[in-house]
Design an enzyme around this catalytic site. Structure first.
Site, PDB file in Angstrom:
ATOM      1  CB  SER A 272      -0.739   0.129   1.174  1.00 55.21           C
ATOM      2  OG  SER A 272      -1.281   1.168   1.517  1.00 55.21           O
ATOM      3  NE  ARG A 310     -24.612  -1.267 -44.748  1.00 56.86           N
ATOM      4  CZ  ARG A 310     -24.009  -0.269 -45.477  1.00 56.86           C
ATOM      5  NH1 ARG A 310     -24.204  -0.039 -46.703  1.00 56.86           N
ATOM      6  NH2 ARG A 310     -22.903   0.414 -45.026  1.00 56.86           N
TER       7      ARG A 310
END
Ligand SMILES: O=C(O)CC1=CCC(=O)O1
Length: 740
Positions: A272, A310
């Site tokens: 840490s 499309r």
């Protein structure tokens, strides 16, 4: 990908398959394949296709320029086509670049190429994860642990059952991704509105050749507005990410300071920035974070509804989330692989947590046992009162014994049997065995795994379910036996350059029985390695029976892990038998041998099998009391009651299956005929008052090993090394140094 976040969010091999370079390569590969397919179908001349393919080299193009130009046309395929056409020198060849296709054909097909390549890379990491989980499942099949419900302690399980659950989920997700990989990546080739009108009658042949050249599926028809290939793939990836997230989440929970049942170990990782004491499970955390991206990305892909023939914006919306989903899922799997390969399991801590409720964890079992006499509601109420009374002040068993409603219903032996966790595991071994069998089935060639992808073979017929590899023991179906060595808990002390000494413990004990030996040996220049025998201490508990060869191979693996080629071995009792096995079967690895309080033929197999059965049926409490009586002389026990009580607890805390499976090994041990082949200089030490293995047993060993010496140490029983460490140390030091 971001330089700052990429190493975290795009870990593993999928990252390289999903970046800009991968996309550019895929777009050009698709154009080259299209040109080749047009030639295959006789639509264009082969030399024109070759000229186009020669210009489809990613190094000839700049992704940033292609991207910038895409703003004018709405997609990068169109700008690739422009740049490519400009590169093809022969005007006739340049004139047939991209013939018959529309931009979406190229974008969709490139997306499928990216998916196929990414999934292939991901499956390699995924296979490694399932293999690691299978190994953990085997090794910890019988490692006692707490089962939790709503994050509360609920009932006993084994750690192997937890990993079997992870394995099963990951295996199922892997099957789904594999099916998707085989079935979904298809070429897209339909032209402007999915009719391939510009190719006349040559459309279908070109489409087939296109698929062949890219090793993709040929779809029934163009899928411009049928996005199930994308959503099915997304669904499978999302499911996989969820399975990874669950495992990562469990790993982070189990590695919490208060729980401490697993931890990641990798030098330089997990610290840490502000709290030096912390050991973060960084890889599991990163797996969870990467997997957490998936649901949103899947949702975006599901929402991209295309319009008419499309879409206007729908397919455009997919490129980024689809790529991100592949990358995030690949990253999650890669981080999980890292986490699992760094993982250390802490069985002793699991047992401590299992004891945290003082036995109340077995309350369900007790109340079920009382139903015939008290009825369900009263049984529940009475047991609840005992749990409340036991809370922090009194052992649950004592509270049960003292409850007036239970007087005459349960005696102390029955209560002890009911609160023994190792005998309340239900179908744990059956389920775990089935998960392992399923995994083994997946590994078989043609079972829909990587190897079938490589050969292009179709997925297997049937449901792919393998028969569980199970053995039947005492009428109870049990899981499969572990193959190969187990990762024993081991410790190394002293200068790494000194001659190594390996200390091997006795049945029902752990490496702590050598506490008095480490400092003196280290002070004499030795490097001391000690370990917990499988099924003991903080080592894994695979399902038994074990064999002496299993125990010997475990030791060899410990030495390999510590980078030790040859060492002196000091063992006591079962540990000494394992040392003898090592000296006989791995002679080059054993320098000198000291065999303490042992036998080459440890006695009546029926007695060992009966002891194994008792440990399995009743747990370790009863075994421990008798064992400690053999370990120490009555005089020593009377003079050191607290010490001896601690050693009794050591055996009582030994996992029942680990102890029983070592008894199974003892039933089969007969080393007498093997001893003459031992070449290591050997010292055999017996104790005068050993009720288990007498000096005659020790002498029988020394008589058969060429040049071996034999001594009897007085005033000690079976655990002589602990009762008389001074005498043993002096003899050991003499033996080790004499040959230095
Ligand atoms: O527990 C015993 O009876 C003695 C024993 C046999 C093998 C071992 O390590 O201890």
């Amino acid at each position: 990908m971001s330089e700052l976040f990429g190493p975290l969010r795009a870990a593993g091999p999928v990252a390289a398959e999903t970046g800009d370079a991968a996309w550019l390569t895929a777009l050009l590969d698709v154009e080259a394949a299209l040109a080749g397919a047009l030639a295959d179908a006789g639509v264009i001349a082969p030399e024109h296709a070759e000229a186009i393919a020669a210009a489809c080299k990613p190094e000839l193009y700049d992704a940033a320029e292609i991207g910038a130009a895409a703003t004018a046309v709405g997609n990068p395929a169109a700008s690739v086509v422009r740049a490519l056409t400009a590169r093809v020198a022969d005007p006739a060849a340049a004139g047939v670049v991209h013939l018959g296709a529309t931009s979406q054909d190229i974008m969709d097909t490139a997306a499928m190429v990216i998916a196929a390549r990414s999934i292939d890379a991901l499956l390699v990491d995924l296979a490694a994860c399932t293999e690691l989980l299978a190994r953990l499942t085997e090794q910890h099949a019988a490692t006692p642990a707490v089962g939790r419900s709503l994050l509360q302690q609920a009932l006993p399980i084994t750690f192997g059952l937890t990993t079997a659950g992870w394995l099963s989920a990951l295996g199922a997700a892997s099957d789904r991704v594999t099916q998707v990989r085989v079935a979904q990546p298809a070429v897209q080739f339909g032209g402007a509105v999915g009719t391939l009108a510009s190719l006349g009658a040559d459309g279908p042949a070109t489409s087939a050749a296109f698929a062949r050249r890219l090793n993709l599926v040929e779809p029934e028809l163009p899928w411009h507005t049928d996005r199930t290939r994308i959503t099915e793939t997304a669904g499978a990836l999302g499911t996989l990410a969820a399975a990874v997230a669950k495992i990562g989440r469990d790993l982070t929970l189990l590695s919490q300071t208060e729980i401490g049942e697993v931890s990641e170990h990798a030098p330089g990782h997990g610290g840490s920035s502000t709290m030096p004491h912390k050991r973060n499970s960084i890889a599991a955390v990163c797996a969870v974070a990467a997997a957490a991206q998936a649901p949103g990305l899947v949702a975006t892909l599901l929402a991209a509804a295309p319009d008419l023939q499309r879409g206007a914006g729908a397919w455009h919306a997919e490129w980024q989330p689809f790529t991100e989903l592949l990358r995030s899922t690949g990253s999650a799997v890669s981080w999980l692989r890292t986490s699992l390969s760094r993982l250390r399991i802490h069985p002793a801590r699991m047992r401590r947590n299992l004891a945290a409720t003082g036995g109340a964890l077995l309350a369900e079992r007790v109340s079920t046992a009382l139903i015939p006499q008290l009825g369900r509601l009263t049984a529940h109420e009475v047991v609840g009162e005992c749990v409340a009374r036991a809370d922090g002040r009194l052992a649950f068993a004592d509270a049960l014994q003292g409850h007036p409603r239970l007087a005459g219903l349960l005696d102390r032996a029955e209560i002890d049997a009911l609160v023994e966790p190792s005998t309340y595991l239900g179908s744990t071994q059956f389920f775990l065995g089935r998960a392992l069998a399923e995994h083994a089935g997946r590994q078989r060639p043609g079972a829909g795994n990587r190897s079938s992808l490589d050969t292009g073979a179709p997925p297997p017929a049937g449901d792919g379910h393998a028969e569980p590899v199970a053995v039947v023991r005492g009428g109870v179906r049990a899981g499969p036996r572990t193959t190969g060595p187990v990762d024993l808990r081991s410790e190394s002390s002293g200068d790494g350059s000194g001659e190594a000494v390996l200390l091997v413990n006795a049945l029902g004990s752990d490496l702590s029985i050598w506490d008095d030996y480490v400092r003196p040996l280290v002070d004499n220049g030795f490097r001391v390695i000690r370990c917990d025998t499988r099924g003991h201490g903080d080592s894994p508990v695979p399902l038994g029976p074990y064999s002496l060869a299993d125990l010997g191979c475990d030791l060899e693996a410990v030495l390999d892990r510590h980078g030790v080629e040859s060492e002196h071995v000091i063992g006591i009792s079962l540990g000494a038998m394992t040392g003898l096995w090592l000296a006989r079967h791995r002679s080059q690895r054993v320098g000198r041998l000291v065999a303490c309080c042992t036998s080459a033929r440890p006695g009546n197999p029926q007695l060992w099998r009966a002891r194994a059965a008792r440990a399995r049926a009743e747990g370790m409490a009863a075994i421990a009391t008798a064992s400690v009586e053999r370990w120490f002389t009555p005089e020593f026990a009377a003079a050191h009651p607290t010490f001896v009580a601690g050693k009794r607890l050591l055996t009582a805390d030994t996992p029942a299956e680990g102890y029983a499976a070592c008894c199974d090994a003892l039933a089969d041990i007969d080393l007498l005929d093997e001893l003459p082949a031992i070449t290591a200089p050997t010292l055999v030490l017996s104790t005068a008052q050993d009720p288990a293995f007498t000096p005659d047993d020790g002498k029988a060993i020394a008589d058969r090993i060429p040049g071996a010496r034999f001594r009897i140490i007085d005033n000690a029983a079976h655990l002589g090394t602990v009762e008389q460490p001074g005498s043993f140390l002096a003899a050991i030091a003499d033996h080790l140094q004499e040959f230095s």
